[in-house]
Design an enzyme around this catalytic site. Structure first.
Site, PDB file in Angstrom:
ATOM      1  N   HIS A  86       0.899  -1.106  -0.240  1.00  0.00           N
ATOM      2  CA  HIS A  86       0.020   0.122  -0.096  1.00  0.00           C
ATOM      3  C   HIS A  86       0.797   1.178   0.185  1.00  0.00           C
ATOM      4  O   HIS A  86       1.630   1.740   1.015  1.00  0.00           O
ATOM      5  CB  HIS A  86      -0.892   0.061   1.148  1.00  0.00           C
ATOM      6  N   HIS A  88       1.954   5.155  -2.112  1.00  0.00           N
ATOM      7  CA  HIS A  88       0.972   6.310  -3.283  1.00  0.00           C
ATOM      8  C   HIS A  88       2.060   6.824  -3.693  1.00  0.00           C
ATOM      9  O   HIS A  88       2.582   8.133  -3.473  1.00  0.00           O
ATOM     10  CB  HIS A  88       0.202   7.291  -2.285  1.00  0.00           C
ATOM     11  N   LYS A  91       1.924  10.519  -5.311  1.00  0.00           N
ATOM     12  CA  LYS A  91       2.066  11.823  -4.580  1.00  0.00           C
ATOM     13  C   LYS A  91       3.321  12.032  -3.984  1.00  0.00           C
ATOM     14  O   LYS A  91       3.480  13.034  -3.204  1.00  0.00           O
ATOM     15  CB  LYS A  91       0.940  11.544  -3.490  1.00  0.00           C
ATOM     16  N   GLU A 238     -10.870   5.979   7.556  1.00  0.00           N
ATOM     17  CA  GLU A 238      -9.353   6.674   7.891  1.00  0.00           C
ATOM     18  C   GLU A 238      -9.755   7.548   9.011  1.00  0.00           C
ATOM     19  O   GLU A 238      -9.502   8.920   8.327  1.00  0.00           O
ATOM     20  CB  GLU A 238      -8.593   6.668   6.616  1.00  0.00           C
ATOM     21  N   ASN A 336       2.099   6.699   2.453  1.00  0.00           N
ATOM     22  CA  ASN A 336       2.822   7.751   1.752  1.00  0.00           C
ATOM     23  C   ASN A 336       4.075   8.345   2.291  1.00  0.00           C
ATOM     24  O   ASN A 336       4.456   8.117   3.383  1.00  0.00           O
ATOM     25  CB  ASN A 336       1.684   9.302   2.051  1.00  0.00           C
TER      26      ASN A 336
HETATM   27 ZN   LIG Z   1      -3.361   5.209   1.291  1.00  0.00          ZN
END
Ligand SMILES: [Zn+2]
Length: 453
Positions: A86, A88, A91, A238, A336
């Site tokens: 998982h 990103h 970003k 979340e 992230n």
């Molecule tokens: Zn995420």
């Protein structure tokens, strides 16, 4: 250090017992979760034979004599290459040009919304590749990345992903998940996106949060995934609002629809702040619906319970122990890195494991928890030969000087050796300066339209 021949031995290695020899048999989802090993069984003391880039044999240390070159690891730990399920990447590494100065989730959303107005395929590709370089050097073999895909972003991020996947095909297994608000799947745009994801061989995903139509949105999203024969990977709950029950709705919907593909739910923070009876009911449904859970402890520690000027009261992670005890597959991942949702991170799955051990008390026996960054995410991603050390599989291994978990989890292990197909990689972590023209060169940013708002 590593012999430069195609046949050699790694002697006196400490390998987590729970990661040895899980050769795939039948459907990965039917495999029972084996019991946690006793402390003394956590690590096995073995010699590993490597021939032509693959693991040729694994034997108890010292019982064989060697006619081939060998290296004595002196009890150093050996892991299979990591699986980071998982992330990103699109970003990533935006912090310098798009900092989130309050660090809140709401300002993260606002900041990324403003910055992504200016994304193009080159900008996204270069930041994604920077993240992938970090992953590779740290010893990761497979990465799943969510990709912002609302409106025009889908064309940009999916194009960048496709180019990156092709370029890195010999080094990294890459999977894409689209990230949109679930309400998009109630529109023709969502249908189009599902078609694009199917063409890409990706996974359908979106952000599930409570609203008056959440049941309908989840129902529709799942139906679209079924129609396109796609796995699902959702951002769920979340938040620290105990009334956020999207995970329960996802599980109920999956059972009602008899959803056949793999579902993964990420974050699931609110589960940890619900009354025990309620969370236990949801966990039972999650187990029944065969849903895998991925927790993002570093990012959720950063984002959850954040109020400017106040000390946080909770750690933000979901009920990792309770889910695992119920037999739910549980993975942890990096999420992230250096972006408006998490100011730190270096795509290092060992750091994820180390941090999670502290944040979520993943105490002994650690031997079972090391699956959360290796075998379990590999299974959830449909990669039956990854995340384990087995005869016949590629010698994709991470060698540490640390001999025990207390040593492994106490230092950064920056001097680890990563083997791919039995050969030590010589790549180095990318220099941050590689992205300077995307971060700090004001004329370049102005040309892209920055600062004109
Ligand atoms: Zn995420």
């Amino acid at each position: 250090m590593i012999p430069k021949t195609d046949h050699y031995w790694l002697r006196n290695a400490h390998v987590p017992a729970s990661l040895i020899g899980h050769i795939p048999e039948g459907d990965k989802r039917d495999r029972p979760t084996s019991p946690a090993p006793k402390e003394q069984d956590e690590l096995q003391w073995v010699d590993i034979e490597i021939a032509n880039g693959a693991i040729a044999s694994i034997n108890a240390a010292g019982i064989l004599s060697y006619s081939q070159p060998s290296i004595d690891l002196q009890g150093g730990m050996v892991f299979p290459c990591f699986v980071d399920m998982h992330t990103h990447l699109d970003k990533g590494h935006l912090w310098e040009r798009a900092p989130n100065l309050t660090g809140t989730f709401a300002d993260g959303l606002k900041t990324i919304g403003q910055d992504s107005e200016y994304w193009d395929a080159e900008d996204v590709y270069r930041r994604m590749e920077f993240g992938l370089k970090c992953s590779y050097v740290h010893g990761t073999k497979a990465v799943r990345t969510h990709l912002d895909a609302g409106g025009k972003l889908a064309e940009i991020t999916l194009e960048a992903f496709r180019a990156l996947r092709d370029r890195w095909a010999d080094r990294m297994i890459l999977q894409a998940v689209c990230l949109v608000a679930l309400e998009d799947f109630l529109t023709p745009q969502g249908e189009k996106l599902a078609t694009q994801i199917a063409e890409l061989g990706g996974v359908l995903g979106g952000f599930a949060s409570m609203n008056s139509e959440i049941e309908r949105q989840i129902d529709r999203t799942m139906a679209i995934a079924q129609a396109h024969n796609l796995d699902l990977d959702l951002h769920v709950d979340e938040t620290n609002d105990p009334n956020s029950i999207c995970l329960k709705i996802v599980a109920e919907t999956a059972l009602r629809q008899r959803f056949q593909k793999q579902i993964v739910c990420g974050h699931c923070c609110s589960l940890a702040v619900q009354p025990t009876e309620e969370s236990a009911r949801t966990i039972a449904l999650v187990k029944q619906a065969n849903i895998g859970i991925v927790s993002l402890p570093m990012c959720n520690l950063y984002l959850q319970d954040r109020q400017p000027g106040q000390t946080p009261h909770w750690r933000g992670v979901t009920l990792l122990h309770e889910l695992k005890q119920a037999g739910v597959p549980v993975a942890i991942a990096s999420d992230n890195c250096r972006d408006p949702f998490h100011a730190f991170g270096d795509h290092d799955a060992l750091e994820v494991f180390t941090s999670s051990a502290k944040i979520a008390h993943l105490d002994r026996p650690y031997g079972d928890w090391c699956r959360a960054v290796t075998l379990t995410p590999a299974q959830l991603m449909g990669l039956p030969t990854v995340g384990q050390i087995s005869v016949g599989l590629p010698a994709d291994l991470v060698l540490f000087k640390a001999r025990r978990y207390s040593e492994l989890l106490s230092r950064s292990q920056h001097d680890r050796v990563v083997l791919r197909n039995g050969t030590a990689i010589d790549a180095k972590l990318p220099d941050y300066a590689e992205l300077d023209d995307l971060q700090l060169t004001l004329p370049a940013l102005k040309r892209r339209g920055f600062f004109n708002q």
